[in-house]
Structures are given as C-alpha cells and as structure tokens.
Design an enzyme around this catalytic site. Structure first.
Site, PDB file in Angstrom:
ATOM      1  N   ASP A   1       3.441   0.988   1.081  1.00 21.07           N
ATOM      2  CA  ASP A   1       2.512   1.622   2.015  1.00 21.07           C
ATOM      3  C   ASP A   1       1.317   0.716   2.278  1.00 21.07           C
ATOM      4  O   ASP A   1       0.990  -0.165   1.481  1.00 21.07           O
ATOM      5  CB  ASP A   1       1.971   2.924   1.425  1.00 21.07           C
TER       6      ASP A   1
ATOM      7  N   LYS B   1       2.658   3.016   6.544  1.00 22.23           N
ATOM      8  CA  LYS B   1       2.362   4.406   6.850  1.00 22.23           C
ATOM      9  C   LYS B   1       0.899   4.724   6.558  1.00 22.23           C
ATOM     10  O   LYS B   1       0.357   4.336   5.553  1.00 22.23           O
ATOM     11  CB  LYS B   1       3.248   5.332   6.021  1.00 22.23           C
TER      12      LYS B   1
END
Length: 99
Positions: free
Chosen positions: A46, A68
């Site tokens: 991430d 993300k």
C-alpha cells in the site's frame, strides 16, 4: 509408472499472508510480521507503508505497489486478489502489506 506419486508431481503451493504495517516503525511489527515480510517472494504494498518497514523487504522480492488510498484505488481490489492468488498458485510466498 515411474515410482513418483501424483501428489509429488503437483507444483508446490505457495501462500498469501496479510500483514499490517502498523504506524510505520518497523520496531512495532510483530516478529512474525517481520519474518513474513523478509521471506516474501512477492509483496503487494500500500501507499501508506512506512519506509522503515519497506526496508525489511528482501532485495530479491518482487514488489508490486498497489497505491491504495482512501477513495482512490489505482489497482482494483479484484485485480490485486487475482494477482496474489496466481502468485501463490505458482508456488510463491506472497505478502499483502497494508498500511
């Protein structure tokens, strides 16, 4: 028959581990989390994972940045799942590292 069982002819099964990176300080990871990160052959990362945690990743690992963040998904969740499963089915050790 050549004496090799059908089970031994299958390709080795890898696995997927979901690892929380915590607030970013690698000293706050569990021992197991640090081991999984260091042993991963493929790691899906991430955007929010701290630099200190990223430094635990093996130089030989394939790192996939999935970027993300709230309200913005650069790689759709279904695609992330498919790619992780494909890597595990190919016998690789996979980590999904969440920030």
């Amino acid at each position: 028959m050549d004496g090799v069982s059908a089970a031994s002819k299958k390709s080795p099964m890898g696995h997927v581990a979901l690892v929380g990176a915590g607030p970013g300080d690698p000293d706050l990871l569990t021992i197991r989390a640090a081991r999984l990160i260091g042993a991963a052959e493929v790691i899906f990362v991430d955007r929010l994972v701290g630099q200190g945690v990223l430094e635990l990743i093996s130089a030989s690992a394939e790192v996939v940045y999935v970027g993300k963040s709230k309200g913005e998904h650069s790689v759709p969740q279904g695609e992330i799942h498919r790619r992780m499963i494909d890597a595990a089915n190919a016998g690789r050790r996979v980590v999904r590292l969440k920030g």
